[in-house]
Design a protein around this motif. Structure first.
Motif, short mmCIF file in Angstrom:
data_model
loop_
_atom_site.label_atom_id
_atom_site.label_comp_id
_atom_site.label_asym_id
_atom_site.label_seq_id
_atom_site.Cartn_x
_atom_site.Cartn_y
_atom_site.Cartn_z
N MET A 125 0.83 -1.21 0.00
CA MET A 125 0.00 0.00 0.00
C MET A 125 0.87 1.26 0.00
SD MET A 125 -3.02 -0.99 -0.35
CE MET A 125 -3.78 0.62 -0.15
N MET A 126 2.05 1.18 0.62
CA MET A 126 2.96 2.34 0.63
C MET A 126 3.40 2.68 -0.80
SD MET A 126 6.59 2.72 2.68
CE MET A 126 7.25 1.20 1.96
N VAL A 127 3.84 1.68 -1.57
CA VAL A 127 4.30 1.98 -2.92
C VAL A 127 3.12 2.33 -3.84
CG1 VAL A 127 6.42 0.65 -2.72
CG2 VAL A 127 4.38 -0.46 -3.62
N LYS A 128 1.96 1.74 -3.58
CA LYS A 128 0.79 2.09 -4.39
C LYS A 128 0.41 3.54 -4.17
CE LYS A 128 -3.97 0.77 -5.46
NZ LYS A 128 -5.09 -0.17 -5.19
N MET A 129 0.54 4.00 -2.93
CA MET A 129 0.23 5.39 -2.63
C MET A 129 1.16 6.33 -3.39
SD MET A 129 0.05 7.16 1.11
CE MET A 129 -0.53 8.86 1.26
N ILE A 130 2.45 6.01 -3.40
CA ILE A 130 3.42 6.82 -4.14
C ILE A 130 3.06 6.86 -5.62
CG2 ILE A 130 5.82 6.89 -4.94
CD1 ILE A 130 6.60 5.78 -2.15
N TYR A 131 2.73 5.72 -6.16
CA TYR A 131 2.45 5.59 -7.59
C TYR A 131 1.16 6.30 -7.99
CZ TYR A 131 2.20 3.18 -12.14
OH TYR A 131 2.15 2.88 -13.48
N MET A 132 0.15 6.26 -7.11
CA MET A 132 -1.17 6.77 -7.46
C MET A 132 -1.39 8.24 -7.11
SD MET A 132 -2.65 4.23 -8.96
CE MET A 132 -4.35 4.79 -9.02
N MET A 133 -0.63 8.77 -6.15
CA MET A 133 -0.90 10.16 -5.75
C MET A 133 -0.57 11.12 -6.90
SD MET A 133 2.25 11.47 -3.33
CE MET A 133 1.66 10.60 -1.90
N GLU A 134 -1.26 12.25 -6.91
CA GLU A 134 -1.09 13.21 -8.00
C GLU A 134 0.27 13.90 -7.95
OE1 GLU A 134 -4.36 15.93 -7.96
OE2 GLU A 134 -5.71 14.51 -8.94
N LYS A 135 0.80 14.13 -6.77
CA LYS A 135 2.05 14.86 -6.65
C LYS A 135 3.23 13.97 -7.01
CE LYS A 135 0.11 17.96 -3.21
NZ LYS A 135 0.16 18.52 -1.84
N PRO A 136 4.23 14.51 -7.72
CA PRO A 136 5.40 13.71 -8.07
C PRO A 136 6.27 13.42 -6.86
CG PRO A 136 5.68 15.98 -8.81
CD PRO A 136 4.28 15.87 -8.29
N VAL A 137 6.82 12.21 -6.83
CA VAL A 137 7.71 11.78 -5.76
C VAL A 137 9.06 11.43 -6.36
CG1 VAL A 137 8.05 10.15 -3.86
CG2 VAL A 137 5.72 10.84 -4.50
N ILE A 138 10.11 12.01 -5.81
CA ILE A 138 11.47 11.80 -6.30
C ILE A 138 12.25 10.99 -5.26
CG2 ILE A 138 13.63 12.90 -7.02
CD1 ILE A 138 11.99 15.39 -7.74
N ALA A 139 12.85 9.88 -5.69
CA ALA A 139 13.74 9.12 -4.81
C ALA A 139 15.14 9.71 -4.88
CB ALA A 139 13.76 7.65 -5.22
N MET A 140 15.67 10.10 -3.72
CA MET A 140 17.05 10.57 -3.62
C MET A 140 17.83 9.44 -2.94
SD MET A 140 18.51 14.18 -2.15
CE MET A 140 17.97 13.98 -0.44
N VAL A 158 1.27 18.79 -14.20
CA VAL A 158 2.19 17.74 -13.73
C VAL A 158 1.40 16.51 -13.28
CG1 VAL A 158 3.84 17.13 -11.92
CG2 VAL A 158 4.04 19.33 -13.11
N ALA A 159 0.33 16.74 -12.53
CA ALA A 159 -0.49 15.62 -12.06
C ALA A 159 -1.10 14.85 -13.22
CB ALA A 159 -1.60 16.14 -11.14
N MET A 160 -1.58 15.56 -14.23
CA MET A 160 -2.17 14.91 -15.40
C MET A 160 -1.12 14.12 -16.16
SD MET A 160 -5.40 14.90 -16.41
CE MET A 160 -6.18 16.50 -16.19
N THR A 161 0.08 14.68 -16.25
CA THR A 161 1.17 14.00 -16.95
C THR A 161 1.56 12.71 -16.23
OG1 THR A 161 2.02 16.09 -17.81
CG2 THR A 161 3.57 14.24 -17.71
N LYS A 162 1.67 12.76 -14.91
CA LYS A 162 2.00 11.56 -14.13
C LYS A 162 0.96 10.47 -14.36
CE LYS A 162 2.62 9.84 -9.40
NZ LYS A 162 3.01 10.15 -8.01
N LYS A 163 -0.30 10.84 -14.32
CA LYS A 163 -1.37 9.87 -14.52
C LYS A 163 -1.29 9.22 -15.89
CE LYS A 163 -6.41 9.40 -14.21
NZ LYS A 163 -7.69 10.13 -13.91
N ALA A 164 -1.05 10.03 -16.91
CA ALA A 164 -1.01 9.52 -18.28
C ALA A 164 0.18 8.59 -18.51
CB ALA A 164 -0.98 10.67 -19.27
#
Length: 259
Positions: free
Chosen positions: A88-103, A207-213
């Motif tokens: 569920m943690m990774v699904k949340m990252i993948y599905m949320m509208e805001k971009p998430v960057i791994a450093m 950005v959110a629309m682009t991530k979703k697409a």
């Protein structure tokens, strides 16, 4: 008082979430997973946050599952519930509208490798090693690994990395598309924050629309064209589009509001 397993810090429009179990190389215990989910929720619902950066404290991004915690799970149902929480943690990252960057710093092994893959962008220090370490302890991948790794590197390469558990140096990870870029270790944070701030400065609805697409890239051409027609017609009616056009005409930087 025990230190928090996950830290949260805002830098302007960027939220930095730090896995904070450095003595165990940020291995995934129940409190770390629950803390990460809570912090992701916090960032997701904070209107002032436009980009999230996920990293690890100390010498690792994450060494994967906490083997002591995993060994203490005594029933199949307990084990399944924990793996579901990780998923569920990774699904949340993948599905949320805001971009998430791994450093990614140090080591990203097992579930830590797959956690980085679930993010929208990933950047690594030059000394980083990625390891699909599951088979070394008699396990198969979790944390979305079967989904994310094959999509990233292809089926044959994914099988190789999962079955051999060989370390993947940062330079190879870049060549395989696991990370977007590699920086000297002492310049990683500076460069990642530049990327995060750049993304935070553009129109958040776009950005959110682009991530979703892009996350739905396996859709048919017809479905993709339908999505594009709906997305573009919606964005053309936003205040951000009007501001973008006005700023272009006035030769100034736009001030997007996410409206």
């Amino acid at each position: 008082m025990a230190e928090e397993a996950v830290l949260y810090n805002k830098k302007g429009s960027v939220a930095v979430i730090t896995l904070n179990r450095p003595k165990s190389l940020n291995s995934m215990s129940a409190d770390l997973v629950e803390g990460c989910v809570a912090r992701l929720h916090e960032a997701e619902h904070d209107a002032s946050v436009r980009v999230i950066v996920l990293t690890g404290a100390g010498r690792a991004f994450s060494a994967g599952g906490d083997l002591g915690s995993l060994d203490a799970l005594t029933t199949t149902d307990e084990r399944r519930r924990f793996i579901v929480k990780v998923g569920m943690m990774v699904k949340m990252i993948y599905m949320m509208e805001k971009p998430v960057i791994a450093m990614v710093n140090g080591v990203a092994a097992g579930a830590g490798f797959n956690l980085a893959l679930s993010c929208d962008l990933a950047y690594a220090g030059e000394s980083v090693k990625f390891i699909q370490s599951f088979v070394n302890v008699g396990l198969s991948p979790d944390c979305g690994g079967f989904y994310f790794l094959a999509k990233t590197v292809g089926m044959a390469k994914a099988k190789e990395l999962m079955m051999t558990a060989r370390p993947v140096p940062a330079a190879e990870a870049k060549a395989l598309g696991i990370v977007n870029d590699v920086f000297p270790d002492d310049e990683l944070e500076t460069n990642v924050m530049k990327v995060a701030e750049r993304i935070a400065s553009v129109a958040p609805l776009a950005v959110a629309m682009t991530k979703k697409a892009v996350n739905n890239y396996s859709a048919s051409l017809d479905d993709t064209l339908t999505f594009e027609s709906l997305a573009s017609s919606s964005l053309l009616g936003t205040d951000d589009f009007k501001e973008g056009v006005l700023a272009f005409r006035e030769k100034r930087a736009p001030k997007f509001q996410g409206k």
